[in-house]
Design a protein around this motif. Structure first.
Motif, mmCIF file in Angstrom:
data_model
loop_
_atom_site.group_PDB
_atom_site.id
_atom_site.type_symbol
_atom_site.label_atom_id
_atom_site.label_comp_id
_atom_site.label_asym_id
_atom_site.label_seq_id
_atom_site.Cartn_x
_atom_site.Cartn_y
_atom_site.Cartn_z
ATOM 1 N N ALA A 62 0.817 -1.217 0.000
ATOM 2 C CA ALA A 62 0.000 0.000 0.000
ATOM 3 C C ALA A 62 0.849 1.264 0.000
ATOM 4 C CB ALA A 62 -0.941 -0.014 1.206
ATOM 5 N N GLU A 63 1.874 1.295 0.823
ATOM 6 C CA GLU A 63 2.698 2.497 0.912
ATOM 7 C C GLU A 63 3.411 2.776 -0.403
ATOM 8 O OE1 GLU A 63 6.062 4.468 3.899
ATOM 9 O OE2 GLU A 63 5.750 2.303 3.900
ATOM 10 N N LYS A 64 3.967 1.733 -0.997
ATOM 11 C CA LYS A 64 4.741 1.896 -2.228
ATOM 12 C C LYS A 64 3.843 2.286 -3.401
ATOM 13 C CE LYS A 64 7.922 -1.147 -2.627
ATOM 14 N NZ LYS A 64 8.604 -2.452 -2.885
ATOM 15 N N LYS A 66 0.874 3.734 -3.327
ATOM 16 C CA LYS A 66 0.325 5.082 -3.146
ATOM 17 C C LYS A 66 1.368 6.150 -3.486
ATOM 18 C CE LYS A 66 -2.609 5.943 0.245
ATOM 19 N NZ LYS A 66 -3.268 6.006 1.577
ATOM 20 N N GLU A 67 2.597 5.905 -3.099
ATOM 21 C CA GLU A 67 3.669 6.854 -3.401
ATOM 22 C C GLU A 67 3.856 6.997 -4.908
ATOM 23 O OE1 GLU A 67 8.528 7.059 -3.114
ATOM 24 O OE2 GLU A 67 7.465 5.666 -1.805
ATOM 25 N N ASP A 70 0.738 8.727 -6.474
ATOM 26 C CA ASP A 70 0.720 10.175 -6.203
ATOM 27 C C ASP A 70 1.679 10.908 -7.131
ATOM 28 O OD1 ASP A 70 -1.163 9.966 -4.216
ATOM 29 O OD2 ASP A 70 0.298 9.954 -2.571
ATOM 30 N N TYR A 338 -6.290 4.701 -5.346
ATOM 31 C CA TYR A 338 -5.684 3.678 -4.484
ATOM 32 C C TYR A 338 -6.597 2.468 -4.314
ATOM 33 C CZ TYR A 338 -3.689 8.205 -3.207
ATOM 34 O OH TYR A 338 -3.156 9.468 -3.248
ATOM 35 N N SER A 342 -4.444 0.470 1.942
ATOM 36 C CA SER A 342 -3.815 1.214 3.034
ATOM 37 C C SER A 342 -3.020 0.256 3.896
ATOM 38 C CB SER A 342 -4.859 1.923 3.899
ATOM 39 O OG SER A 342 -5.591 0.980 4.664
ATOM 40 N N GLN A 343 -2.045 0.793 4.608
ATOM 41 C CA GLN A 343 -1.271 -0.041 5.518
ATOM 42 C C GLN A 343 -2.143 -0.596 6.639
ATOM 43 O OE1 GLN A 343 1.924 3.127 5.831
ATOM 44 N NE2 GLN A 343 3.202 1.308 6.034
ATOM 45 N N GLU A 346 -3.909 -3.540 5.248
ATOM 46 C CA GLU A 346 -2.982 -4.667 5.126
ATOM 47 C C GLU A 346 -2.880 -5.418 6.456
ATOM 48 O OE1 GLU A 346 0.328 -3.372 1.775
ATOM 49 O OE2 GLU A 346 0.559 -2.634 3.826
#
Length: 738
Positions: A62-64, A66-67, A70, A338, A342-343, A346
């Motif tokens: 999720a973090e990767k 979304k980055e 964006d 997304y 989200s983390q 997860e």
């Protein structure tokens, strides 16, 4: 976004923006501009194209995601989101057995649930599309990707194809699930010699009758994407094959979703020798309606010149772009790029107790009991000393090659599972032998010389392990061997001509069985192995495939009798590798082995091997004895349908799951017909001593095939129906089709 708005968006795009939607690049292009310089130079793609790209390959988390999303959206003039596509083949973080093991469950409803759980995890991690299921029909165990198939039969494979797509895409258009990309279209499982990336050449009748049904089932189930295969068909590589993609997939089947090439397959049209350069390769692929170019510069650099030169129509490209935009819109990405990842999600979704329970159930139903001489299994907990030996005894490599996002530390080992049943006084363990005698082949997969040298046991350790195993075996009542293929010996690029157990394991097994103890062999593999020697050496054999995250617990439950094994083979096990390709539904021949007119040498047979497999399609034992009787047809004739029933009785004091299988033979046809064809199956629960009547309904549609005139229809005549626990042990009856 409504359809009109989507069309307006399409019309507002420049050619550069449109073509970008048809290009897929890997994550190394997107992490940061400076990191992308290397891959860009290698592929010959500049930053302007990267900024317009429509999809990303094998980036999850999720973090990767979304980055990257964006950063991409900030550069996008029209705020068109990226699609994140990934190899999520048989689990995301909770790993189920490999698909060949899933096929052995003969339980599509259960597998639908497994794939729904997989989609939940993958969606939380930011994946929008999975390159699954692989529905290639496989009859040659030399092929490494046997691991990814559910087996050798079109009816069984089609049932699993439907279940997997349905599970992955549950509630897709309302924000649930992830999009399914079915692969590899088409007939990739028939690669000659079982060799990866090799030629496929077969009749159109065989293609349609045996290889296409599973893809068709996936399309009918609503899969959103189809991936082209690497092979040729009828002399033309599939990625540029208009007959397969345009005529069959698009026109006959009405598929209007996205077609994506396999990795670099468009540029490989040059290596195949049907395109002179990137431009010609791009032209062949787009004209065959391949929409997305995975990881080559062909579309990025050559589509616009092809349009400018009038070599392809603008409408052709626009249709492909629209299909990609429509997929993004259907997934709701314009509203939420997304898609809820989200983390926090997860953490909630990964490896829950519910998912682990399901994984254990699936794993247990996938295990096939191949042999149980003298009823050695099940073992009684803490009643005797058990020695567990072998390189897979306490090894977390039970998830196989294509569990890309799985983590070994989550895996329950076989030893850990045994510890649930045996205390320290009754469980003995040592590795006993190395996995392989030579790990040098791992250099082809990127391992360095230093890494390879550290993988195996040195000579002193090998001697010590053998000595320890022999000493412990003297104390034990039963020896359980956990042996099998190395993870890297199966899966993509894992084709092999020798599909026996590694030699070092064979030598170890022979030395241990000479002690004359009770013996159980657990086989971990990504394909059917040749176990011709092993069936003579050991008392019991459990085929466990790569059983997944909960594999150790599932196997322990079976070994110690908590679970009654119910797996049935979805692929024949060869007696010898020389029999391959091998499958039960072979065509009749003029001189069969049982010919009434020809004897001895001059019949269809080998001089040095049986014709029959070592273990047949549909075969599998349990701890119960189930008897079949009273095969009944409601009529001697079929008009529109026929009701077929059989009585099954569990003659044991243990509950069982029995897979009742129905086959037919079309006695006379306008073209040669198979000896047997699976048409239906039911997995039924039987309590101790319970008797059930199992009923099937056969229709005229079940009797259709491609006739001499290549029409898909049934022909009147005599049929034999077979019902039993596997393809060989059956009751028979006959009927006539009016």
């Amino acid at each position: 976004m409504k359809e009109q708005a989507l069309k307006e968006l399409l019309n507002s795009l420049t050619w550069e923006e449109k073509i970008g939607q048809l290009v897929q690049l890997s994550g190394d292009f997107f992490h940061a501009d400076q990191l992308a310089v290397g891959p860009q130079k290698k592929l010959g793609i500049d930053q302007r194209i990267v900024d317009q790209v429509g999809s990303v390959l094998n980036v999850t988390g999720a973090e990767k995601t979304k980055e990257i999303q964006d950063r991409h959206m900030a550069k996008s003039r029209h705020k068109i989101p990226l699609l994140f596509m990934a190899d999520i083949i048989y689990g995301y973080r909770t790993i189920f057995p490999i698909p060949l093991g899933l096929g052995a469950t003969w339980n599509p409803d259960l597998i639908e649930s497994a794939y729904q759980q997989t989609a939940e995890e993958a969606k939380a991690a930011g994946a929008h599309v999975t390159f699954a299921p692989m529905v290639d029909l496989v009859r040659d165990a030399r092929w490494g990707r046997t691991l990814e198939s559910t087996g050798e039969d079109p009816v069984l494979n089609a049932a699993f194809a439907k279940a997997m797509v349905t599970g992955l895409q549950k509630d897709l258009l309302n924000g649930g699930g992830i999009a399914s990309c079915v692969k590899h279209f088409a007939a990739y499982g028939a690669a000659e010699g079982g060799r990866e990336y090799n030629t496929v050449d077969m009749s159109e009748r065989r293609l349609r009758q045996e290889y296409l049904p599973a893809y068709k089932a996936a399309v009918d189930a609503g899969c959103q994407l189809v991936m082209t295969s690497f092979n040729t068909y009828d002399g033309m590589p599939v990625t540029g094959n208009q007959f397969l993609l345009k005529e069959i997939l698009r026109k006959e089947w009405g598929f209007d979703g996205v077609i994506i090439s396999d990795y670099a397959a468009i540029q490989e049209l040059i290596a195949h020798g049907v395109a002179a350069d990137d431009r010609e390769a791009a032209k062949l692929a787009i004209e065959a309606t391949t929409d997305i170019d995975m990881k080559t510069p062909c579309y990025a650099k050559e589509l616009e010149p092809l349009i400018e030169n009038g070599e392809i129509s603008t409408e052709l490209v626009d249709r492909s772009v629209y299909r990609v935009l429509k997929l993004k819109n259907d997934l709701g990405l314009f509203e939420d790029p997304y898609r809820g990842a989200s983390q926090a999600l997860e953490e909630q979704a990964f490896l829950t107790e519910e998912k682990r329970r399901l994984a254990k159930k699936v794993s247990a139903e996938s295990v096939v009991l191949l042999q149980n001489r003298n009823q050695v299994l099940p073992l009684a907990p803490n009643k005797e000393k058990v020695l567990l030996v072998g390189p897979y005894g306490d090894n977390q490599e039970l998830i196989g090659l294509w569990a890309v996002h799985g983590q070994r530390e989550d895996v329950v080992t076989i030893k850990k599972g045994f510890e649930n049943y045996l205390d320290s006084d009754h469980l003995l363990y040592t590795q006993g032998c190395d996995m392989l005698e030579d790990y040098a082949f791992l250099g082809e997969f990127g391992a360095t010389k230093d890494q390879i040298e550290q993988l195996g046991l040195d000579e002193q350790m090998k001697a010590t392990e053998l000595e320890t195993a022999l000493a412990l075996a003297q104390q034990a009542d039963t020896i359980v061997f956990a042996l099998g293929e190395h993870t890297m010996q199966s899966g993509e690029a894992g084709s092999r001509t020798d599909i026996t157990l590694p030699k070092i394991q064979q030598v170890f097994l022979q030395k241990m069985v000479e002690l004359k103890k009770k013996t159980v062999l657990i086989v971990i593999s990504g394909r059917p192995l040749v176990l011709t020697k092993e069936i003579e050496q050991v008392d019991a054999i459990l085929q466990a495939w790569f059983p997944g995250t909960e594999g150790g617990n599932a196997l322990a439950d079976i070994v110690f009798g908590q679970t009654n094994p119910s797996g049935r083979l979805s692929m024949s096990f060869p007696y010898s590798v020389g029999q391959l390709p091998l499958y039960y539904s072979e065509f009749k021949t003029g001189r069969p082995l049982t010919s009434p007119t020809h004897k001895g040498r001059f019949v269809s047979k080998y001089l040095d091997s049986p014709n029959e497999p070592l273990f047949s399609f549909g075969f599998g034992l349990s701890y119960s004895k189930v008897e079949y009787s009273e095969l009944t047809l409601n009529s001697e004739y079929m008009n529109e349908s026929l009701t077929i029933s059989v009585t099954v009785k569990n003659r044991s004091d243990r509950s069982a799951q029995e897979t009742v299988q129905l086959y037919i033979q079309d006695v006379t046809g306008s073209v040669v017909r198979p000896i047997k064809e699976l048409k239906a199956f039911q997995k039924v629960d039987l309590r101790a001593d319970e008797e059930k009547k199992v009923t099937f309904h056969l229709t005229r549609a079940d009797l259709k095939f491609y006739t001499k005139e290549m029409l898909f229809e049934e022909e009147p005549g005599k049929f034999i129906v077979f019902v039993g626990p596997n393809v060989k042990e059956t009751l028979e009856a006959t009927f006539d089709l009016k």
